[in-house]
Design a protein around this motif. Sequence first.
Motif, PDB file in Angstrom:
ATOM      1  N   ARG A 169      11.190  -6.390  -1.929  1.00  0.00           N
ATOM      2  CA  ARG A 169      10.608  -7.733  -1.914  1.00  0.00           C
ATOM      3  C   ARG A 169      10.966  -8.486  -0.642  1.00  0.00           C
ATOM      4  O   ARG A 169      10.223  -9.362  -0.196  1.00  0.00           O
ATOM      5  N   ARG A 170      12.109  -8.139  -0.050  1.00  0.00           N
ATOM      6  CA  ARG A 170      12.594  -8.881   1.117  1.00  0.00           C
ATOM      7  C   ARG A 170      12.129  -8.294   2.450  1.00  0.00           C
ATOM      8  O   ARG A 170      12.131  -8.982   3.459  1.00  0.00           O
ATOM      9  N   SER A 171      11.734  -7.031   2.446  1.00  0.00           N
ATOM     10  CA  SER A 171      11.422  -6.370   3.716  1.00  0.00           C
ATOM     11  C   SER A 171      10.191  -5.481   3.577  1.00  0.00           C
ATOM     12  O   SER A 171      10.135  -4.613   2.700  1.00  0.00           O
ATOM     13  N   ILE A 172       9.218  -5.701   4.452  1.00  0.00           N
ATOM     14  CA  ILE A 172       8.012  -4.874   4.438  1.00  0.00           C
ATOM     15  C   ILE A 172       8.340  -3.438   4.838  1.00  0.00           C
ATOM     16  O   ILE A 172       7.826  -2.480   4.260  1.00  0.00           O
TER      17      ILE A 172
ATOM     18  N   LEU B 252      -3.549  -9.379   6.780  1.00  0.00           N
ATOM     19  CA  LEU B 252      -3.061  -9.807   8.090  1.00  0.00           C
ATOM     20  C   LEU B 252      -1.665 -10.420   8.023  1.00  0.00           C
ATOM     21  O   LEU B 252      -0.925 -10.388   8.998  1.00  0.00           O
ATOM     22  N   ILE B 253      -1.325 -10.996   6.863  1.00  0.00           N
ATOM     23  CA  ILE B 253       0.001 -11.592   6.670  1.00  0.00           C
ATOM     24  C   ILE B 253       0.521 -11.169   5.298  1.00  0.00           C
ATOM     25  O   ILE B 253      -0.191 -11.286   4.301  1.00  0.00           O
ATOM     26  N   ILE B 254       1.744 -10.673   5.261  1.00  0.00           N
ATOM     27  CA  ILE B 254       2.389 -10.340   3.991  1.00  0.00           C
ATOM     28  C   ILE B 254       3.802 -10.883   4.023  1.00  0.00           C
ATOM     29  O   ILE B 254       4.576 -10.608   4.951  1.00  0.00           O
ATOM     30  N   ASP B 255       4.128 -11.688   3.006  1.00  0.00           N
ATOM     31  CA  ASP B 255       5.474 -12.262   2.904  1.00  0.00           C
ATOM     32  C   ASP B 255       5.890 -12.993   4.179  1.00  0.00           C
ATOM     33  O   ASP B 255       7.035 -12.894   4.626  1.00  0.00           O
ATOM     34  N   GLY B 256       4.948 -13.706   4.791  1.00  0.00           N
ATOM     35  CA  GLY B 256       5.272 -14.497   5.975  1.00  0.00           C
ATOM     36  C   GLY B 256       5.308 -13.720   7.274  1.00  0.00           C
ATOM     37  O   GLY B 256       5.552 -14.291   8.335  1.00  0.00           O
ATOM     38  N   THR B 257       5.058 -12.411   7.221  1.00  0.00           N
ATOM     39  CA  THR B 257       5.091 -11.569   8.420  1.00  0.00           C
ATOM     40  C   THR B 257       3.676 -11.235   8.876  1.00  0.00           C
ATOM     41  O   THR B 257       2.866 -10.745   8.084  1.00  0.00           O
ATOM     42  N   VAL B 258       3.380 -11.520  10.140  1.00  0.00           N
ATOM     43  CA  VAL B 258       2.065 -11.202  10.698  1.00  0.00           C
ATOM     44  C   VAL B 258       2.000  -9.714  11.030  1.00  0.00           C
ATOM     45  O   VAL B 258       2.876  -9.176  11.716  1.00  0.00           O
ATOM     46  N   LEU B 259       0.975  -9.048  10.526  1.00  0.00           N
ATOM     47  CA  LEU B 259       0.793  -7.618  10.771  1.00  0.00           C
ATOM     48  C   LEU B 259      -0.075  -7.464  12.026  1.00  0.00           C
ATOM     49  O   LEU B 259      -1.311  -7.441  11.962  1.00  0.00           O
ATOM     50  N   LYS B 260       0.577  -7.369  13.164  1.00  0.00           N
ATOM     51  CA  LYS B 260      -0.119  -7.378  14.457  1.00  0.00           C
ATOM     52  C   LYS B 260      -1.067  -6.188  14.609  1.00  0.00           C
ATOM     53  O   LYS B 260      -2.136  -6.311  15.194  1.00  0.00           O
ATOM     54  N   LYS B 261      -0.662  -5.048  14.081  1.00  0.00           N
ATOM     55  CA  LYS B 261      -1.527  -3.865  14.172  1.00  0.00           C
ATOM     56  C   LYS B 261      -2.828  -4.097  13.421  1.00  0.00           C
ATOM     57  O   LYS B 261      -3.911  -3.727  13.895  1.00  0.00           O
ATOM     58  N   HIS B 262      -2.734  -4.719  12.241  1.00  0.00           N
ATOM     59  CA  HIS B 262      -3.933  -4.993  11.448  1.00  0.00           C
ATOM     60  C   HIS B 262      -4.833  -6.004  12.168  1.00  0.00           C
ATOM     61  O   HIS B 262      -6.062  -5.893  12.126  1.00  0.00           O
ATOM     62  N   LEU B 263      -4.209  -6.997  12.815  1.00  0.00           N
ATOM     63  CA  LEU B 263      -4.978  -7.962  13.595  1.00  0.00           C
ATOM     64  C   LEU B 263      -5.799  -7.254  14.672  1.00  0.00           C
ATOM     65  O   LEU B 263      -6.977  -7.553  14.881  1.00  0.00           O
ATOM     66  N   SER B 264      -5.165  -6.315  15.341  1.00  0.00           N
ATOM     67  CA  SER B 264      -5.840  -5.584  16.410  1.00  0.00           C
ATOM     68  C   SER B 264      -6.994  -4.749  15.867  1.00  0.00           C
ATOM     69  O   SER B 264      -8.055  -4.662  16.485  1.00  0.00           O
ATOM     70  N   LEU B 265      -6.805  -4.153  14.705  1.00  0.00           N
ATOM     71  CA  LEU B 265      -7.839  -3.292  14.118  1.00  0.00           C
ATOM     72  C   LEU B 265      -9.095  -4.070  13.746  1.00  0.00           C
ATOM     73  O   LEU B 265     -10.193  -3.503  13.724  1.00  0.00           O
ATOM     74  N   VAL B 266      -8.935  -5.362  13.423  1.00  0.00           N
ATOM     75  CA  VAL B 266     -10.100  -6.186  13.071  1.00  0.00           C
ATOM     76  C   VAL B 266     -10.544  -7.052  14.252  1.00  0.00           C
ATOM     77  O   VAL B 266     -11.283  -8.027  14.076  1.00  0.00           O
TER      78      VAL B 266
ATOM     79  N   ALA C 135      11.165  -1.806   4.442  1.00  0.00           N
ATOM     80  CA  ALA C 135      11.842  -1.141   3.324  1.00  0.00           C
ATOM     81  C   ALA C 135      10.842  -0.798   2.228  1.00  0.00           C
ATOM     82  O   ALA C 135      10.926   0.258   1.595  1.00  0.00           O
ATOM     83  N   ARG C 136       9.880  -1.696   2.002  1.00  0.00           N
ATOM     84  CA  ARG C 136       8.865  -1.457   0.980  1.00  0.00           C
ATOM     85  C   ARG C 136       8.042  -0.232   1.322  1.00  0.00           C
ATOM     86  O   ARG C 136       7.735   0.599   0.457  1.00  0.00           O
ATOM     87  N   LYS C 137       7.674  -0.103   2.610  1.00  0.00           N
ATOM     88  CA  LYS C 137       6.901   1.070   3.027  1.00  0.00           C
ATOM     89  C   LYS C 137       7.711   2.351   2.857  1.00  0.00           C
ATOM     90  O   LYS C 137       7.188   3.385   2.439  1.00  0.00           O
ATOM     91  N   PHE C 138       9.020   2.270   3.186  1.00  0.00           N
ATOM     92  CA  PHE C 138       9.878   3.453   3.105  1.00  0.00           C
ATOM     93  C   PHE C 138      10.112   3.873   1.652  1.00  0.00           C
ATOM     94  O   PHE C 138      10.041   5.058   1.312  1.00  0.00           O
ATOM     95  N   LEU C 139      10.397   2.902   0.791  1.00  0.00           N
ATOM     96  CA  LEU C 139      10.747   3.201  -0.596  1.00  0.00           C
ATOM     97  C   LEU C 139       9.527   3.458  -1.474  1.00  0.00           C
ATOM     98  O   LEU C 139       9.560   4.320  -2.354  1.00  0.00           O
ATOM     99  N   CYS C 140       8.455   2.700  -1.244  1.00  0.00           N
ATOM    100  CA  CYS C 140       7.294   2.773  -2.128  1.00  0.00           C
ATOM    101  C   CYS C 140       6.099   3.473  -1.501  1.00  0.00           C
ATOM    102  O   CYS C 140       5.174   3.862  -2.205  1.00  0.00           O
ATOM    103  N   GLY C 141       6.116   3.621  -0.173  1.00  0.00           N
ATOM    104  CA  GLY C 141       4.975   4.212   0.492  1.00  0.00           C
ATOM    105  C   GLY C 141       3.871   3.195   0.716  1.00  0.00           C
ATOM    106  O   GLY C 141       4.014   2.012   0.383  1.00  0.00           O
ATOM    107  N   VAL C 142       2.755   3.629   1.270  1.00  0.00           N
ATOM    108  CA  VAL C 142       1.603   2.763   1.518  1.00  0.00           C
ATOM    109  C   VAL C 142       0.354   3.463   0.984  1.00  0.00           C
ATOM    110  O   VAL C 142       0.291   4.692   0.920  1.00  0.00           O
TER     111      VAL C 142
END
Length: 240
Positions: free
Chosen positions: A85-88, A177-191, A90-97
Amino acid sequence: MNDNIIGILDIVLRSILSVIILFLLTHLLGKKQLSQLSFFDYTIGISIGSIAASLAIDNEIPYLHGILGILIYGSFVLLSSYVSRRSIRARKFLCGVPTILIQNGKLIEQNLKKARFHINEVMEECRNKGAFSISDVENAILETSGQVSIQLKAQRQPITPEDMNINTSAKGIAANLIIDGTVLKKHLSLVNRDEKWLTHELKKQKVNSAQEVLLGSLDYDGTLHIDLKNNDPVPFDVLE
């Protein structure tokens, strides 16, 4: 005879104790269904069940050792949930995408190999969702739970516009584009957007900073949807 009775009573007591601990632990860990568990949670759950079963029937395992083992494994689930919940990252590592298997009606061969899916499995998942031809599917996504989400083409959805001779356009996939206050720059670029555009769009919705945003997603039609942190509506909870 007395030894047999004592042994039986000990197993009964151990079984009752292990069930009570599992009951309390599952309430503490949450209400996820088996299909919603990550691989990590699923593995930990099996281990907890194994320890509880051993505690119930193996009188050589001290009560304290068995209970301690269950609690330690349970604490790992709580810890991973908190960290996720605190880290994107960590979430990707533990839960995958999630993995896109079909995009805009086209199979993504590289992702099929990555997910170890073959064509027959994809076709079976499509049929389970009511799509008996891959050509009817707009997008298919393998979720982290192992379930496959299917989006039918607009013309193939229930009460289809096709039946009513209405032209439709593809819906596409919303880009986070934003999850938990963090801007996903890669996703911004893709769109084909940048942070300047994002800041402008946030200002238009009276949002001062991306850090205030729980989830910001861009629809296929270019609409930016914003859900703010700590902005939950009063729940209409009638499901006691």
